[in-house]
Write a protein that holds these residues in place. Structure first.
Motif, short mmCIF file in Angstrom:
data_model
loop_
_atom_site.label_atom_id
_atom_site.label_comp_id
_atom_site.label_asym_id
_atom_site.label_seq_id
_atom_site.Cartn_x
_atom_site.Cartn_y
_atom_site.Cartn_z
N ALA A 33 0.83 -1.21 0.00
CA ALA A 33 0.00 0.00 0.00
C ALA A 33 0.86 1.25 0.00
N GLU A 34 1.93 1.24 0.78
CA GLU A 34 2.82 2.41 0.82
C GLU A 34 3.50 2.63 -0.53
N LEU A 35 3.84 1.54 -1.22
CA LEU A 35 4.44 1.65 -2.55
C LEU A 35 3.46 2.29 -3.53
N LEU A 36 2.20 1.83 -3.51
CA LEU A 36 1.21 2.33 -4.45
C LEU A 36 0.79 3.76 -4.15
N LEU A 37 0.62 4.06 -2.86
CA LEU A 37 0.16 5.40 -2.47
C LEU A 37 1.30 6.41 -2.45
N GLY A 38 2.45 5.97 -1.96
CA GLY A 38 3.56 6.91 -1.80
C GLY A 38 4.43 7.01 -3.03
N ARG A 39 5.15 5.94 -3.35
CA ARG A 39 6.12 6.01 -4.45
C ARG A 39 5.46 6.18 -5.81
N LEU A 40 4.38 5.41 -6.07
CA LEU A 40 3.71 5.51 -7.37
C LEU A 40 2.67 6.62 -7.41
N GLY A 41 2.15 7.01 -6.25
CA GLY A 41 1.28 8.17 -6.19
C GLY A 41 -0.18 7.94 -6.51
N PHE A 42 -0.68 6.72 -6.40
CA PHE A 42 -2.11 6.49 -6.62
C PHE A 42 -2.92 7.27 -5.59
N ASP A 43 -4.12 7.66 -5.99
CA ASP A 43 -4.99 8.41 -5.08
C ASP A 43 -5.54 7.51 -3.97
N ALA A 44 -5.83 6.24 -4.31
CA ALA A 44 -6.37 5.31 -3.32
C ALA A 44 -6.02 3.90 -3.74
N VAL A 45 -6.03 2.99 -2.78
CA VAL A 45 -5.73 1.58 -3.06
C VAL A 45 -6.65 0.70 -2.21
N ALA A 46 -7.07 -0.41 -2.79
CA ALA A 46 -7.85 -1.40 -2.06
C ALA A 46 -7.32 -2.78 -2.42
N MET A 47 -7.40 -3.71 -1.48
CA MET A 47 -6.92 -5.07 -1.70
C MET A 47 -8.01 -6.07 -1.34
N ALA A 48 -8.08 -7.12 -2.13
CA ALA A 48 -8.99 -8.23 -1.86
C ALA A 48 -8.23 -9.52 -2.11
N SER A 49 -8.68 -10.61 -1.52
CA SER A 49 -7.98 -11.88 -1.70
C SER A 49 -8.27 -12.46 -3.08
N GLN A 50 -7.30 -13.16 -3.63
CA GLN A 50 -7.46 -13.77 -4.94
C GLN A 50 -8.59 -14.79 -4.94
N SER A 51 -8.71 -15.56 -3.86
CA SER A 51 -9.75 -16.60 -3.82
C SER A 51 -11.14 -15.97 -3.82
N LEU A 52 -11.32 -14.85 -3.14
CA LEU A 52 -12.61 -14.16 -3.17
C LEU A 52 -12.91 -13.66 -4.57
N ALA A 53 -11.90 -13.11 -5.24
CA ALA A 53 -12.10 -12.62 -6.59
C ALA A 53 -12.52 -13.76 -7.53
N CYS A 54 -11.90 -14.93 -7.38
CA CYS A 54 -12.26 -16.08 -8.22
C CYS A 54 -13.69 -16.53 -7.92
N LEU A 55 -14.08 -16.50 -6.66
CA LEU A 55 -15.45 -16.86 -6.28
C LEU A 55 -16.44 -15.94 -6.96
N LEU A 56 -16.17 -14.65 -6.96
CA LEU A 56 -17.06 -13.67 -7.58
C LEU A 56 -17.10 -13.83 -9.09
N ALA A 57 -15.98 -14.26 -9.70
CA ALA A 57 -15.94 -14.45 -11.15
C ALA A 57 -16.96 -15.49 -11.59
N TYR A 58 -17.23 -16.46 -10.74
CA TYR A 58 -18.21 -17.49 -11.04
C TYR A 58 -19.62 -17.08 -10.64
N GLY A 59 -19.76 -15.91 -10.03
CA GLY A 59 -21.07 -15.46 -9.60
C GLY A 59 -21.60 -16.22 -8.40
N CYS A 60 -20.70 -16.74 -7.56
CA CYS A 60 -21.09 -17.54 -6.40
C CYS A 60 -20.80 -16.77 -5.11
N SER A 61 -21.54 -17.11 -4.05
CA SER A 61 -21.26 -16.56 -2.73
C SER A 61 -20.61 -17.61 -1.83
N SER A 62 -20.79 -18.89 -2.17
CA SER A 62 -20.21 -19.99 -1.39
C SER A 62 -19.65 -21.02 -2.35
#
Length: 292
Positions: A33-62
């Protein structure tokens, strides 16, 4: 941040949404986060787990997310939240399979040891290997009629020197090199097979949810593209679980993480943003923001 042939993006007006492995420590997330916000200068950053992202890709909650890339991870989720005792990391990722394939190719007199040659081994894994539905039967057949199992991979597209090999031909290693997914002892590993890891993830869920979770075993990652993997995993799970298991695979599952991040609910995403004004960051504040 710039893209070849285009003007650089003004990241000060951009936000970064990043998917990271579930077990990434709060300290590592803070540094990112410090790299993205500080050194690269992004306005904001958010992180999510890869497994949650894959779950959402299939349109599933469980379901049970099976990530097979350079590393492997199996993670059970209920209503978008990970089941902590249902998250496992069997050591059967692409790097292990590539090493095993390299040994198999050596028996065909291909010595591929340099970093560049290791990329050719990975290419052979992706383009010519497959998961056998009956390993012992195919092994016996290959010993009797090896030519039936041979495949040749052309390397002409890479412009290699004329005196370098222009193709790779192999047979038994096409399926024996990836059999370790279901039998890690072939690699000398004391690790659960993929089907057993998925079974453990399902059984880690409350009894009332197991049937629904077993019906949503979701494949993602480059190694999941191996022909025959879905069918073999489903067959083994149905033999090991008391409930009917169903293994699902998107045609574009190689990009499941990217697709899933686009489906992150707006109300969830708003809670995840950290902005430049929130600095300095601490591991504790990052953990509170990005847990799960």
């Amino acid at each position: 941040v710039g893209v070849a042939g285009s003007s650089p993006v003004d990241v000060r007006r951009c936000s970064a949404l990043v998917a990271v492995p579930r077990e990434t420590s709060p300290a590592s997330r803070r540094l990112l986060a410090e790299l993205l916000l500080g050194r690269l200068g992004f306005d904001a950053v958010a992180m999510a787990s890869q497994s949650l992202a894959c779950l959402l890709a299939y349109g599933c909650s469980s379901g049970v997310v099976v990530q097979l890339g350079h590393q492997a991870e199996v993670a059970a989720h209920l209503e978008h939240s990970p089941v902590l005792t249902g998250c496992l990391k069997p050591d059967i990722g692409g790097h292990r399979l590539s090493q095993h394939l390299g040994t198999g190719l050596a028996r065909h007199r291909y010595r591929l040891h340099s970093p560049t040659e290791q990329l050719l081994v990975r290419l052979a894994l992706e383009r010519s290997c497959y998961v056998s539905q009956d390993y012992e039967r195919d092994l016996a057949r290959c010993q009797e009629a090896e030519a039936e199992f041979e495949a040749t991979l052309s390397l002409a597209e890479f412009g290699l020197p004329p005196d370098y090999r222009q193709e790779l031909t192999h047979s038994e290693s096409r399926f024996s090199s990836v059999e370790a997914i279901f039998d890690p002892q072939m690699l000398g590993l004391d690790a659960p097979a993929l089907s057993r890891a998925v079974r453990q993830a399902v059984l880690a869920c409350p009894v009332d949810y197991r049937r629904d979770v077993a019906r949503c075993v979701l494949l993602c990652g480059g190694v999941s593209l191996l022909p025959g993997l879905r069918q073999r995993l489903e067959t083994e799970l149905r033999a090991q679980l008391p409930c009917q298991a169903t293994v699902r695979c998107l045609s574009n599952r190689l990009h499941a993480t990217y697709l899933g991040l686009q489906r992150l609910p707006h109300q969830v995403l708003q809670r995840l943003w950290l902005r430049r004004s929130d600095q300095p960051l601490t591991a504790e504040s990052v953990e509170q923001k990005w847990t799960g």
